[in-house]
Scaffold this active site. Structure first.
Site, PDB file in Angstrom:
ATOM      1  N   LEU A 128       4.483  33.328  21.433  1.00 16.47           N
ATOM      2  CA  LEU A 128       4.047  31.997  20.719  1.00 16.47           C
ATOM      3  C   LEU A 128       2.593  31.641  20.644  1.00 16.47           C
ATOM      4  O   LEU A 128       1.938  32.023  22.057  1.00 16.47           O
ATOM      5  CB  LEU A 128       4.885  30.959  21.402  1.00 16.47           C
ATOM      6  CG  LEU A 128       4.709  29.564  20.890  1.00 16.47           C
ATOM      7  CD1 LEU A 128       5.620  29.647  19.400  1.00 16.47           C
ATOM      8  CD2 LEU A 128       5.072  28.426  21.579  1.00 16.47           C
ATOM      9  N   GLU A 182       4.569  37.011  27.918  1.00 16.97           N
ATOM     10  CA  GLU A 182       4.077  35.470  28.284  1.00 16.97           C
ATOM     11  C   GLU A 182       5.020  34.995  29.056  1.00 16.97           C
ATOM     12  O   GLU A 182       6.060  35.649  29.858  1.00 16.97           O
ATOM     13  CB  GLU A 182       4.263  34.549  26.767  1.00 16.97           C
ATOM     14  CG  GLU A 182       5.416  34.520  26.072  1.00 16.97           C
ATOM     15  CD  GLU A 182       5.549  33.836  24.753  1.00 16.97           C
ATOM     16  OE1 GLU A 182       4.616  32.764  24.535  1.00 16.97           O
ATOM     17  OE2 GLU A 182       6.243  34.368  24.048  1.00 16.97           O
ATOM     18  N   TYR A 221      10.948  23.370  16.689  1.00 16.88           N
ATOM     19  CA  TYR A 221      10.586  21.974  17.643  1.00 16.88           C
ATOM     20  C   TYR A 221       8.961  22.269  17.921  1.00 16.88           C
ATOM     21  O   TYR A 221       8.460  23.151  17.791  1.00 16.88           O
ATOM     22  CB  TYR A 221      11.506  22.135  18.825  1.00 16.88           C
ATOM     23  CG  TYR A 221      11.230  22.920  19.917  1.00 16.88           C
ATOM     24  CD1 TYR A 221      11.371  24.347  19.729  1.00 16.88           C
ATOM     25  CD2 TYR A 221      10.573  22.622  21.089  1.00 16.88           C
ATOM     26  CE1 TYR A 221      10.971  25.127  20.896  1.00 16.88           C
ATOM     27  CE2 TYR A 221      10.324  23.256  22.273  1.00 16.88           C
ATOM     28  CZ  TYR A 221      10.598  24.772  21.942  1.00 16.88           C
ATOM     29  OH  TYR A 221      10.137  25.489  23.025  1.00 16.88           O
ATOM     30  N   LYS A 254       8.423  28.742  16.625  1.00 20.23           N
ATOM     31  CA  LYS A 254       8.892  28.001  17.592  1.00 20.23           C
ATOM     32  C   LYS A 254      10.261  27.498  17.315  1.00 20.23           C
ATOM     33  O   LYS A 254      10.490  26.432  17.103  1.00 20.23           O
ATOM     34  CB  LYS A 254       7.957  26.833  17.812  1.00 20.23           C
ATOM     35  CG  LYS A 254       7.957  26.031  19.144  1.00 20.23           C
ATOM     36  CD  LYS A 254       6.880  25.592  19.755  1.00 20.23           C
ATOM     37  CE  LYS A 254       7.031  24.564  20.776  1.00 20.23           C
ATOM     38  NZ  LYS A 254       7.238  25.417  22.078  1.00 20.23           N
TER      39      LYS A 254
HETATM   40  N1  PMP Z   1       5.224  30.177  25.013  1.00 16.87           N
HETATM   41  C1  PMP Z   1       6.225  30.003  24.882  1.00 16.87           C
HETATM   42  C2  PMP Z   1       7.507  30.840  24.978  1.00 16.87           C
HETATM   43  C3  PMP Z   1       6.837  28.407  24.968  1.00 16.87           C
HETATM   44  O1  PMP Z   1       7.952  28.073  25.041  1.00 16.87           O
HETATM   45  C4  PMP Z   1       5.649  27.829  25.133  1.00 16.87           C
HETATM   46  C5  PMP Z   1       5.718  26.097  25.020  1.00 16.87           C
HETATM   47  N2  PMP Z   1       6.687  25.664  24.229  1.00 16.87           N
HETATM   48  C6  PMP Z   1       4.212  28.314  25.058  1.00 16.87           C
HETATM   49  C7  PMP Z   1       4.112  29.616  25.064  1.00 16.87           C
HETATM   50  C8  PMP Z   1       2.982  27.178  25.278  1.00 16.87           C
HETATM   51  O2  PMP Z   1       2.829  26.768  23.939  1.00 16.87           O
HETATM   52  P1  PMP Z   1       1.979  25.233  23.868  1.00 16.87           P
HETATM   53  O3  PMP Z   1       0.965  25.510  24.480  1.00 16.87           O
HETATM   54  O4  PMP Z   1       1.869  25.173  22.505  1.00 16.87           O
HETATM   55  O5  PMP Z   1       3.047  24.228  24.523  1.00 16.87           O
END
Ligand code: PMP
Length: 284
Positions: free
Chosen positions: A204, A180, A31, A148
């Site tokens: 991620l 994270e 996603y 993701k």
């Molecule tokens: N880490 C994780 C585990 C996440 O789920 C997300 C957001 N989906 C992020 C980091 C941040 O990613 P982004 O800046 O692309 O939204």
């Protein structure tokens, strides 16, 4: 609300996906979430690129080309009159005739679903003014967090652990270091230096992270990409998280320990301003 399912724009009540869909049975899907400010998409290209990477890592077919994907995003924003909010996109390996662990035949059509969420005043969130509080929890996710996937159960559990602890979110810890946040990338600031874990399969690769680190460097701020411990975080001058839906969000307390004077730090506040200003300029 109008949603998009496999080539059709439909009222949400009329949209459906098979009970045999592999996204439902195996969490075999990926996603993206792209935010919308002033009716425009923030960093669509970054999200489209990461979607391709996630699909590639899972040997999953892409159901649409990037230009068509952009058109669908824009059409949903238009149809649902989204001023501020987000567009959620999910692609799964489709719905074969039966449940089977092995991937289905190549010609199985992937499932693609998109919907919008309206969030008026998204960029003026009150939480950004007060900052958020986090607790640390063990990181019990699988080992390919760079993909993701829709397998978000541990992120949900983490949010519930935070809720039970009376705080806003959780930072996950593996081998003594923060990986994270449950749905965001984590940063600390010490003596003017921004510290965040380096990219690997452990986290991620945030689209907001990439943009914020680039903007920090352009603003002559110091950035160090390395892991850090919860203890180091509690002694930091400030902390923050980044994600597509929260932009740059200050963190003011970790495991009950206030950071600095317990209010959002100057670097987090400055980065939030820069990120919102720069991103709006190039939104499409
Ligand atoms: N880490 C994780 C585990 C996440 O789920 C997300 C957001 N989906 C992020 C980091 C941040 O990613 P982004 O800046 O692309 O939204």
């Amino acid at each position: 609300r109008t949603v998009y399912v496999n080539g059709q724009y439909l009222p949400e009540q009329e949209a459906s996906v098979s009970v045999f869909d592999r996204g439902f049975l195996f969490a075999d899907g990926v996603y993206e979430v792209t935010s919308v400010l002033g009716g425009k998409l923030i960093d669509f290209a970054g999200h489209a690129r990461r979607l391709q990477r996630s699909l590639g890592e899972l040997e999953m077919r892409s159901p649409v080309e990037e230009d068509e994907l952009l058109e669908i995003h824009r059409e949903l924003v238009r149809l649902n009159e989204i001023e501020d909010g987000l567009v959620y996109l999910q692609v799964t390996r489709g719905a074969p005739a039966d449940r089977d662990f092995a991937y289905p035949p190549e010609d199985t059509e992937p499932t693609i679903v998109l919907f919008t969420q309206s969030k008026p005043g998204l960029a003026e969130s009150p939480a950004a003014k007060t900052g958020i509080k986090v607790v640390t929890i063990p990181d019990a996710r699988w080992a390919r967090r760079d993909i993701k996937t829709v397998q978000l159960l541990y992120a949900s559990m983490g949010k519930m652990m935070a809720k039970k602890a009376g705080v806003d979110d959780a930072w996950m810890v593996e081998e003594g270091q923060i990986t994270e946040g449950t749905s965001n990338n984590a940063y600390i600031v010490k003596d003017g230096k921004i510290i965040t874990r380096e990219l690997s399969t452990d986290i991620l690769h945030g689209i907001t992270r990439a943009a914020v680190l680039r903007m920090a460097q352009e603003a002559q701020m110091q950035v160090e990409e390395r892991g850090f411990t919860p203890e180091e975080a509690k002694e930091a001058d400030e902390a923050f998280v980044t994600s597509a839906s929260t932009f740059v969000m200050p963190v003011v307390e970790i495991d009950g320990t206030p950071l600095g004077d317990g209010t959002p730090g100057p670097i987090a506040k400055r980065l939030r301003e820069i990120y919102l200003e720069e991103s709006r300029k190039v939104a499409i």
